[in-house]
Design a protein around this motif. Structure first.
Motif, PDB file in Angstrom:
ATOM      1  N   MET A 185       0.813  -1.194   0.000  1.00 52.78           N
ATOM      2  CA  MET A 185       0.000   0.000   0.000  1.00 52.78           C
ATOM      3  C   MET A 185       0.858   1.260   0.000  1.00 52.78           C
ATOM      4  O   MET A 185       0.433   2.298  -0.437  1.00 52.78           O
ATOM      5  N   ASP A 186       2.080   1.176   0.533  1.00 56.17           N
ATOM      6  CA  ASP A 186       2.946   2.347   0.593  1.00 56.17           C
ATOM      7  C   ASP A 186       3.341   2.831  -0.800  1.00 56.17           C
ATOM      8  O   ASP A 186       3.523   4.024  -1.012  1.00 56.17           O
ATOM      9  N   ASN A 187       3.495   1.908  -1.743  1.00 59.53           N
ATOM     10  CA  ASN A 187       3.872   2.302  -3.104  1.00 59.53           C
ATOM     11  C   ASN A 187       2.797   3.160  -3.752  1.00 59.53           C
ATOM     12  O   ASN A 187       3.099   4.105  -4.474  1.00 59.53           O
ATOM     13  N   LEU A 188       1.543   2.810  -3.521  1.00 57.54           N
ATOM     14  CA  LEU A 188       0.454   3.585  -4.103  1.00 57.54           C
ATOM     15  C   LEU A 188       0.373   4.975  -3.481  1.00 57.54           C
ATOM     16  O   LEU A 188       0.036   5.947  -4.164  1.00 57.54           O
ATOM     17  N   GLU A 189       0.671   5.083  -2.218  1.00 56.66           N
ATOM     18  CA  GLU A 189       0.621   6.387  -1.569  1.00 56.66           C
ATOM     19  C   GLU A 189       1.697   7.319  -2.105  1.00 56.66           C
ATOM     20  O   GLU A 189       1.524   8.534  -2.110  1.00 56.66           O
ATOM     21  N   ILE A 190       2.796   6.778  -2.576  1.00 56.91           N
ATOM     22  CA  ILE A 190       3.854   7.593  -3.175  1.00 56.91           C
ATOM     23  C   ILE A 190       3.454   8.026  -4.580  1.00 56.91           C
ATOM     24  O   ILE A 190       3.753   9.139  -5.008  1.00 56.91           O
ATOM     25  N   LEU A 191       2.769   7.162  -5.321  1.00 60.52           N
ATOM     26  CA  LEU A 191       2.412   7.469  -6.706  1.00 60.52           C
ATOM     27  C   LEU A 191       1.328   8.537  -6.808  1.00 60.52           C
ATOM     28  O   LEU A 191       1.272   9.260  -7.812  1.00 60.52           O
ATOM     29  N   ILE A 192       0.464   8.632  -5.829  1.00 61.92           N
ATOM     30  CA  ILE A 192      -0.642   9.591  -5.918  1.00 61.92           C
ATOM     31  C   ILE A 192      -0.151  11.031  -6.044  1.00 61.92           C
ATOM     32  O   ILE A 192      -0.576  11.748  -6.936  1.00 61.92           O
ATOM     33  N   PRO A 193       0.774  11.513  -5.218  1.00 61.03           N
ATOM     34  CA  PRO A 193       1.242  12.891  -5.416  1.00 61.03           C
ATOM     35  C   PRO A 193       2.090  13.062  -6.674  1.00 61.03           C
ATOM     36  O   PRO A 193       2.176  14.160  -7.229  1.00 61.03           O
ATOM     37  N   LEU A 194       2.708  11.976  -7.140  1.00 60.25           N
ATOM     38  CA  LEU A 194       3.532  12.067  -8.348  1.00 60.25           C
ATOM     39  C   LEU A 194       2.719  11.951  -9.630  1.00 60.25           C
ATOM     40  O   LEU A 194       3.237  12.238 -10.710  1.00 60.25           O
ATOM     41  N   ALA A 195       1.461  11.540  -9.549  1.00 60.03           N
ATOM     42  CA  ALA A 195       0.631  11.302 -10.728  1.00 60.03           C
ATOM     43  C   ALA A 195       0.517  12.522 -11.642  1.00 60.03           C
ATOM     44  O   ALA A 195       0.645  12.372 -12.865  1.00 60.03           O
ATOM     45  N   PRO A 196       0.291  13.744 -11.133  1.00 62.88           N
ATOM     46  CA  PRO A 196       0.214  14.879 -12.066  1.00 62.88           C
ATOM     47  C   PRO A 196       1.516  15.111 -12.826  1.00 62.88           C
ATOM     48  O   PRO A 196       1.493  15.430 -14.026  1.00 62.88           O
ATOM     49  N   PHE A 197       2.644  14.925 -12.176  1.00 63.56           N
ATOM     50  CA  PHE A 197       3.926  15.129 -12.841  1.00 63.56           C
ATOM     51  C   PHE A 197       4.191  14.034 -13.877  1.00 63.56           C
ATOM     52  O   PHE A 197       4.692  14.306 -14.970  1.00 63.56           O
ATOM     53  N   ILE A 198       3.838  12.813 -13.531  1.00 69.86           N
ATOM     54  CA  ILE A 198       3.987  11.709 -14.476  1.00 69.86           C
ATOM     55  C   ILE A 198       3.079  11.932 -15.677  1.00 69.86           C
ATOM     56  O   ILE A 198       3.477  11.676 -16.822  1.00 69.86           O
ATOM     57  N   MET A 199       1.871  12.436 -15.439  1.00 63.91           N
ATOM     58  CA  MET A 199       0.936  12.693 -16.524  1.00 63.91           C
ATOM     59  C   MET A 199       1.487  13.751 -17.485  1.00 63.91           C
ATOM     60  O   MET A 199       1.416  13.598 -18.706  1.00 63.91           O
ATOM     61  N   VAL A 200       2.055  14.816 -16.937  1.00 59.27           N
ATOM     62  CA  VAL A 200       2.612  15.876 -17.787  1.00 59.27           C
ATOM     63  C   VAL A 200       3.765  15.329 -18.623  1.00 59.27           C
ATOM     64  O   VAL A 200       3.867  15.605 -19.823  1.00 59.27           O
ATOM     65  N   VAL A 201       4.620  14.539 -18.012  1.00 60.45           N
ATOM     66  CA  VAL A 201       5.744  13.948 -18.743  1.00 60.45           C
ATOM     67  C   VAL A 201       5.226  13.047 -19.858  1.00 60.45           C
ATOM     68  O   VAL A 201       5.732  13.088 -20.985  1.00 60.45           O
ATOM     69  N   CYS A 202       4.197  12.259 -19.579  1.00 58.66           N
ATOM     70  CA  CYS A 202       3.630  11.376 -20.601  1.00 58.66           C
ATOM     71  C   CYS A 202       2.992  12.167 -21.733  1.00 58.66           C
ATOM     72  O   CYS A 202       3.145  11.812 -22.902  1.00 58.66           O
ATOM     73  N   ILE A 203       2.306  13.245 -21.404  1.00 59.66           N
ATOM     74  CA  ILE A 203       1.643  14.054 -22.433  1.00 59.66           C
ATOM     75  C   ILE A 203       2.665  14.715 -23.344  1.00 59.66           C
ATOM     76  O   ILE A 203       2.441  14.872 -24.537  1.00 59.66           O
ATOM     77  N   VAL A 204       3.816  15.071 -22.810  1.00 61.77           N
ATOM     78  CA  VAL A 204       4.839  15.730 -23.615  1.00 61.77           C
ATOM     79  C   VAL A 204       5.718  14.709 -24.325  1.00 61.77           C
ATOM     80  O   VAL A 204       5.996  14.847 -25.520  1.00 61.77           O
ATOM     81  N   CYS A 205       6.159  13.682 -23.622  1.00 61.17           N
ATOM     82  CA  CYS A 205       7.167  12.769 -24.167  1.00 61.17           C
ATOM     83  C   CYS A 205       6.611  11.764 -25.173  1.00 61.17           C
ATOM     84  O   CYS A 205       7.273  11.470 -26.171  1.00 61.17           O
ATOM     85  N   ILE A 206       5.438  11.230 -24.938  1.00 59.08           N
ATOM     86  CA  ILE A 206       4.909  10.197 -25.831  1.00 59.08           C
ATOM     87  C   ILE A 206       4.672  10.727 -27.246  1.00 59.08           C
ATOM     88  O   ILE A 206       5.107  10.092 -28.212  1.00 59.08           O
TER      89      ILE A 206
END
Length: 133
Positions: free
Chosen positions: A1-22
């Motif tokens: 469960m700890d891994n998911l709690e780390i990903l939640i705040p990082l999700a917007p940044f990961i999304m921006v990187v995916c929108i630009v990089c892909i």
């Protein structure tokens, strides 16, 4: 469960990187495949059709030249965005009194940039040039 709690705040940044990089990665892959096809055709001694050369050169967009008409259009759009944010501030001001002034301050930024564009359009040397669409 700890891994998911780390990903939640990082999700917007990961999304921006995916929108630009892909899209950049897909476009570069498409160009590589096109270049490989052209190389193979040249190595076999085939002539390149003019449509292919035109299609390859179409992707390269020339930089848009500044003109008075283009500056006015950009300025009017930014003034409209500022006005829309100001109306939002007025509407929220009826519900929450403290929301009016911060939103009006935020609305002033695009509106004043738009006013600057409109003023600069009068000093632009390319007054008669129509912008490229």
């Amino acid at each position: 469960m700890d891994n998911l709690e780390i990903l939640i705040p990082l999700a917007p940044f990961i999304m921006v990187v995916c929108i630009v990089c892909i899209p950049l990665w897909l476009k570069s892959r498409e160009r590589r495949e096109m270049q490989a096809t052209v190389r193979a055709a040249i190595e076999k001694g085939q002539a390149l059709p003019p449509e292919l050369i035109e299609a390859m050169s179409k992707e390269v967009k020339p930089p848009k030249e500044s003109s008075a008409l283009r500056d006015i259009r950009v300025g009017v759009i930014l003034i409209a965005v500022g006005a829309g944010l100001a109306v939002l501030g007025l509407m929220l001001g009826h519900v929450e009194d403290e929301a009016l002034h911060p939103i009006l301050g935020i609305a002033a930024i695009p509106a004043l940039i738009g006013v600057a564009y409109v003023i600069l359009s009068f000093f632009n040397p390319n007054k008669g040039v129509r912008p490229q669409v």
